[in-house]
Design an enzyme around this catalytic site. Sequence first.
Site, PDB file in Angstrom:
ATOM      1  N   ASP A  76       0.744  -1.384   0.069  1.00 51.39           N
ATOM      2  CA  ASP A  76      -0.025   0.132   0.159  1.00 51.39           C
ATOM      3  C   ASP A  76       0.880   1.441  -0.022  1.00 51.39           C
ATOM      4  O   ASP A  76       0.466   2.265  -0.590  1.00 51.39           O
ATOM      5  CB  ASP A  76      -0.876  -0.022   1.141  1.00 51.39           C
ATOM      6  CG  ASP A  76      -2.248  -0.882   0.838  1.00 51.39           C
ATOM      7  OD1 ASP A  76      -2.809  -0.886  -0.057  1.00 51.39           O
ATOM      8  OD2 ASP A  76      -2.725  -1.784   1.985  1.00 51.39           O
ATOM      9  N   GLU A 107      -5.895   4.252   0.555  1.00 49.31           N
ATOM     10  CA  GLU A 107      -4.795   3.466   0.596  1.00 49.31           C
ATOM     11  C   GLU A 107      -4.106   3.622   2.029  1.00 49.31           C
ATOM     12  O   GLU A 107      -3.412   2.515   2.597  1.00 49.31           O
ATOM     13  CB  GLU A 107      -3.993   3.773  -0.334  1.00 49.31           C
ATOM     14  CG  GLU A 107      -4.171   3.355  -1.737  1.00 49.31           C
ATOM     15  CD  GLU A 107      -4.398   1.925  -2.154  1.00 49.31           C
ATOM     16  OE1 GLU A 107      -4.055   1.202  -1.087  1.00 49.31           O
ATOM     17  OE2 GLU A 107      -4.837   1.619  -3.044  1.00 49.31           O
ATOM     18  N   HIS A 110      -6.138   1.328   4.492  1.00 44.75           N
ATOM     19  CA  HIS A 110      -5.823   0.068   3.940  1.00 44.75           C
ATOM     20  C   HIS A 110      -4.292  -0.198   4.832  1.00 44.75           C
ATOM     21  O   HIS A 110      -4.378  -1.242   5.588  1.00 44.75           O
ATOM     22  CB  HIS A 110      -5.469  -0.408   2.660  1.00 44.75           C
ATOM     23  CG  HIS A 110      -6.747  -0.338   1.782  1.00 44.75           C
ATOM     24  ND1 HIS A 110      -6.615  -0.421   0.367  1.00 44.75           N
ATOM     25  CD2 HIS A 110      -8.014   0.028   2.254  1.00 44.75           C
ATOM     26  CE1 HIS A 110      -8.045  -0.215   0.073  1.00 44.75           C
ATOM     27  NE2 HIS A 110      -8.587  -0.084   1.054  1.00 44.75           N
ATOM     28  N   TYR A 114      -3.811  -2.894   7.832  1.00 38.52           N
ATOM     29  CA  TYR A 114      -2.807  -4.171   7.935  1.00 38.52           C
ATOM     30  C   TYR A 114      -1.935  -3.952   9.047  1.00 38.52           C
ATOM     31  O   TYR A 114      -1.406  -4.984   9.612  1.00 38.52           O
ATOM     32  CB  TYR A 114      -2.267  -3.930   6.397  1.00 38.52           C
ATOM     33  CG  TYR A 114      -3.031  -4.545   5.534  1.00 38.52           C
ATOM     34  CD1 TYR A 114      -3.884  -5.852   5.604  1.00 38.52           C
ATOM     35  CD2 TYR A 114      -3.044  -3.781   4.259  1.00 38.52           C
ATOM     36  CE1 TYR A 114      -4.547  -6.224   4.221  1.00 38.52           C
ATOM     37  CE2 TYR A 114      -3.883  -3.918   3.134  1.00 38.52           C
ATOM     38  CZ  TYR A 114      -4.507  -5.358   3.184  1.00 38.52           C
ATOM     39  OH  TYR A 114      -5.415  -5.777   2.128  1.00 38.52           O
ATOM     40  N   GLU A 169      -2.605  -3.902  -8.404  1.00 37.14           N
ATOM     41  CA  GLU A 169      -3.888  -3.941  -7.674  1.00 37.14           C
ATOM     42  C   GLU A 169      -4.770  -5.043  -8.084  1.00 37.14           C
ATOM     43  O   GLU A 169      -5.604  -5.397  -7.341  1.00 37.14           O
ATOM     44  CB  GLU A 169      -4.427  -2.663  -7.800  1.00 37.14           C
ATOM     45  CG  GLU A 169      -3.582  -1.415  -7.080  1.00 37.14           C
ATOM     46  CD  GLU A 169      -4.492  -0.281  -6.912  1.00 37.14           C
ATOM     47  OE1 GLU A 169      -4.773   0.014  -5.755  1.00 37.14           O
ATOM     48  OE2 GLU A 169      -4.460   0.394  -7.848  1.00 37.14           O
ATOM     49  N   GLU A 203      -9.858  -2.157  -3.604  1.00 33.62           N
ATOM     50  CA  GLU A 203      -8.842  -2.473  -4.909  1.00 33.62           C
ATOM     51  C   GLU A 203      -9.633  -2.909  -6.041  1.00 33.62           C
ATOM     52  O   GLU A 203      -9.042  -2.561  -7.250  1.00 33.62           O
ATOM     53  CB  GLU A 203      -7.842  -3.376  -4.327  1.00 33.62           C
ATOM     54  CG  GLU A 203      -7.045  -3.116  -3.089  1.00 33.62           C
ATOM     55  CD  GLU A 203      -6.149  -1.901  -3.241  1.00 33.62           C
ATOM     56  OE1 GLU A 203      -6.002  -1.374  -4.357  1.00 33.62           O
ATOM     57  OE2 GLU A 203      -5.581  -1.754  -2.268  1.00 33.62           O
ATOM     58  N   HIS A 206     -10.312   0.389  -7.814  1.00 31.10           N
ATOM     59  CA  HIS A 206      -9.094   1.134  -8.132  1.00 31.10           C
ATOM     60  C   HIS A 206      -8.466   0.481  -9.700  1.00 31.10           C
ATOM     61  O   HIS A 206      -8.146   1.256 -10.323  1.00 31.10           O
ATOM     62  CB  HIS A 206      -7.957   1.032  -7.033  1.00 31.10           C
ATOM     63  CG  HIS A 206      -8.211   1.634  -6.031  1.00 31.10           C
ATOM     64  ND1 HIS A 206      -7.558   1.285  -4.807  1.00 31.10           N
ATOM     65  CD2 HIS A 206      -9.418   2.437  -5.375  1.00 31.10           C
ATOM     66  CE1 HIS A 206      -8.188   1.965  -3.692  1.00 31.10           C
ATOM     67  NE2 HIS A 206      -9.195   2.630  -4.046  1.00 31.10           N
TER      68      HIS A 206
END
Length: 333
Positions: A76, A107, A110, A114, A169, A203, A206
């Site tokens: 990311d 992002e 994200h 994570y 992606e 994603e 995207h």
Amino acid sequence: MPSMPEEPILTPTPDRFCMFPIQYPQIWEMYKKAEASFWTAEEVDLSQDNRDWENSLTNDERHFIKHVLAFFAASDGIVLENLSTRFMSDVQISEARAFYGFQIAIENIHSEMYSLLLDTYIKDNKERDHLFRAIETIPCVTKKAEWAMKWINGSQSFAERIVAFACVEGIFFSGSFCSIFWLKKRGLMPGLTFSNELISRDEGLHCDFACLIYSLLRTKLDEDRLKAIVCDAVEIEREFVCDALPCALVGMNRELMSQYIEFVADRLLAALGCAKVYGVSNPFDWMELISLQGKTNFFEKRVGEYQKASIMSSVHGNAAFNDDHVFKLDEDF
């Protein structure tokens, strides 16, 4: 040598400083879809995940999840760097810049998600630091990162770079997303799998957007070059999820995972207006229930269609959106 035709979406114009009037309705609707799908890491409940992590997963499964999350957390940041240093300055139309601006925000979420997952599951500080620095410390992650970074730092055409990041992606995440959905099918790690559903939906959008931007270019790649970029990404993803970090660790079949990556690549090629290369079907029928647009949810939780309904209602009827540029996994070949 004949001169290349001018690319309207890459040509500076004073119009780029004002959002209206909308010149590209398809791009505007993509932006509104992204806006409607906003979420935050605080909305993901990780309380049951700790119990599953300690009591329900094998050592192999924990190893697999750790390294997948380490790759995601690093990747990311690479996507963010590409957006902020290249695409935001390459593309000169306000609707696309609005989308990229929102993508940067998502992002970041994200990346936070994570990192939060790793922070939650990994109690040992040294191991956690090793995973957070995966680009430097884990060779199979390094290889994927280097492939993506060469498209940021190189002098390739915009057409090549937009296709490459559609691969990042659309292909580089595919095997890992699929493996986490496999855990969901087994009823494990609800926080991880819920966030995976949200992120895979993002994603997918995207990737759709990259395909749409590519379709607006007057000068596209020749088919051989486009296929070469996509097939190179397939080989790297296949090596990552079938060999270096084998999906067998979570009980998935290596050959079927390889076929699944090829299936995803064919879908991407079709979305880019190119003939498919592999001609394979989706080997995981249960994945058809979870397209990259997040159409459904296996259990009782919300998400699949988690979005701000009022935002989307404002664009339907006045924005021409063409499904030709939607990259999804639930269509027949």
